[in-house]
Design a protein around this motif. Structure first.
Motif, mmCIF file in Angstrom:
data_model
loop_
_atom_site.group_PDB
_atom_site.id
_atom_site.type_symbol
_atom_site.label_atom_id
_atom_site.label_comp_id
_atom_site.label_asym_id
_atom_site.label_seq_id
_atom_site.Cartn_x
_atom_site.Cartn_y
_atom_site.Cartn_z
ATOM 1 N N ILE A 104 4.308 -1.447 -5.405
ATOM 2 C CA ILE A 104 3.084 -1.053 -4.940
ATOM 3 C C ILE A 104 2.204 -1.198 -6.127
ATOM 4 O O ILE A 104 1.848 0.031 -6.879
ATOM 5 N N GLN A 105 1.065 -1.115 -5.998
ATOM 6 C CA GLN A 105 -0.194 -1.311 -6.999
ATOM 7 C C GLN A 105 -1.194 -0.372 -6.396
ATOM 8 O O GLN A 105 -1.683 0.048 -5.062
ATOM 9 N N VAL A 106 -1.640 0.513 -7.365
ATOM 10 C CA VAL A 106 -2.890 1.336 -6.370
ATOM 11 C C VAL A 106 -4.103 1.649 -7.601
ATOM 12 O O VAL A 106 -3.553 1.091 -8.655
ATOM 13 N N THR A 107 -5.030 2.208 -7.151
ATOM 14 C CA THR A 107 -6.105 1.997 -8.209
ATOM 15 C C THR A 107 -6.522 3.766 -8.610
ATOM 16 O O THR A 107 -6.932 3.508 -10.187
ATOM 17 N N ALA B 5 -0.385 0.778 -11.273
ATOM 18 C CA ALA B 5 -2.095 0.760 -11.616
ATOM 19 C C ALA B 5 -2.330 -0.220 -11.582
ATOM 20 O O ALA B 5 -2.146 -1.492 -11.808
ATOM 21 N N ASN B 6 -3.602 -0.685 -10.399
ATOM 22 C CA ASN B 6 -4.414 -2.145 -10.604
ATOM 23 C C ASN B 6 -4.835 -2.172 -12.403
ATOM 24 O O ASN B 6 -4.934 -3.721 -12.985
ATOM 25 N N ILE C 164 5.889 1.378 -8.748
ATOM 26 C CA ILE C 164 4.134 1.928 -8.727
ATOM 27 C C ILE C 164 3.350 1.962 -9.978
ATOM 28 O O ILE C 164 4.034 1.831 -11.069
ATOM 29 N N ALA D 2 -2.017 9.092 -6.349
ATOM 30 C CA ALA D 2 -0.537 9.135 -6.352
ATOM 31 C C ALA D 2 0.440 9.331 -6.350
ATOM 32 O O ALA D 2 1.392 10.148 -5.472
ATOM 33 N N ASN E 204 0.878 -1.574 -0.125
ATOM 34 C CA ASN E 204 -0.338 0.235 -0.125
ATOM 35 C C ASN E 204 1.097 1.359 -0.118
ATOM 36 O O ASN E 204 1.523 1.240 0.987
ATOM 37 N N LEU E 205 0.145 2.173 -0.994
ATOM 38 C CA LEU E 205 1.465 3.366 -0.720
ATOM 39 C C LEU E 205 1.233 4.549 0.435
ATOM 40 O O LEU E 205 2.312 4.532 0.242
ATOM 41 N N ASP E 206 0.377 4.628 0.803
ATOM 42 C CA ASP E 206 0.433 4.741 2.416
ATOM 43 C C ASP E 206 1.383 4.786 3.242
ATOM 44 O O ASP E 206 1.707 5.351 3.690
ATOM 45 N N ASN F 106 0.266 11.516 -3.727
ATOM 46 C CA ASN F 106 0.831 12.029 -2.571
ATOM 47 C C ASN F 106 2.113 12.206 -2.640
ATOM 48 O O ASN F 106 3.501 11.957 -1.166
#
Length: 240
Positions: A148-151, A123-124, A121, A156, A78-80, A159
């Motif tokens: 790191i996978q993000v939606t 994306a999904n 990083i 992102a 998770n990125l955060d 962030n």
């Protein structure tokens, strides 16, 4: 939990060495050669010897070289949470926008690991999955780079900026030549799709765009080659 089959001599050996995930079973070809290094690296992991037909079936006829490792899936972070725990002030991050070819994804991961990239990083959707094919192309490199996978990739990037990362996009029409950009601080380097490049919204989120100068008759480079060239320039600057 479902397992992955990691196959090929180098990917299996790196997975065993890195100990990033739990290895469940080492599967070797009956009568195979040069297996002692893997048997030693496996330590207490159960070992099985099977036929080539069984190995072909497990790997969907992949180039397994007589070596397969059953292991837990590689962790996707998770990125955060990752940003809260990241400690390296010179951190270099690679962001992949719609890199869809698993061979490119794996080759980029290999360059990332070689260049000390902290995380990749992606994306999904619109991205190559983390699969046996991409892991084989990475030759074990995914065991050493945080994935790191993000939606939402544009979000992102926002962030990352809040954490004082400069976001640089690699683009043929970038206003700066690669070697003229400043990569000495916390940098997130964005690599776009193999054919279309970065999506407009992702490009808009970049602080600046850079291009690789090309003087020969070929006007473009493969995404993984471009990533490797750009990463080496980042490394050169951060080690001056």
């Amino acid at each position: 939990m479902a397992s992955d089959f990691v196959y090929g001599r180098i990917p299996v050996l790196e997975c065993l060495k890195a100990q990033k995930r739990i290895a469940r079973r080492l599967i070797l070809l009956e009568g195979g050669k040069k297996q002692n290094e893997f048997i030693s690296a496996a330590q207490d992991i159960p070992i099985e010897w099977v036929t080539r037909k069984e190995l072909d079936y497990m790997t969907h006829d992949g180039v397994h070289q007589g070596i397969v490792l059953e292991a837990d899936p590689i962790p996707l972070l998770n990125l955060d949470s990752w940003l809260e725990e990241a400690q390296n002030p010179q951190s270099l991050i690679l962001v992949l926008d719609s890199v869809e070819d698993p061979h490119n994804f794996g080759a980029i991961a290999r360059s990332a690991a070689a260049c000390g990239v902290s995380a990749m990083i992606f994306a999904n959707d619109r991205s190559a999955p983390v699969s046996p094919v991409s892991m084989k192309s990475a030759a074990g490199a995914m065991e050493y780079v945080d994935l790191i996978q993000v939606t939402n990739l544009p979000r992102a990037l926002d962030n990352l900026k809040k954490k004082n990362y400069w976001v640089a996009g690699l683009d043929p029409d970038g206003e700066k030549i690669l070697c003229d950009a400043d990569f000495t601080g916390k940098t997130a380097l964005v690599i776009g799709n193999e054919g279309k490049g970065m999506r407009p919204l992702v490009k808009k989120k970049c602080d600046y765009l850079v291009h690789i100068p090309i003087s020969g008759p070929i006007s473009s480079l493969n995404a993984s080659v471009s990533a490797a060239i750009a990463l080496m320039e980042c490394v050169r600057q951060q080690h001056l």
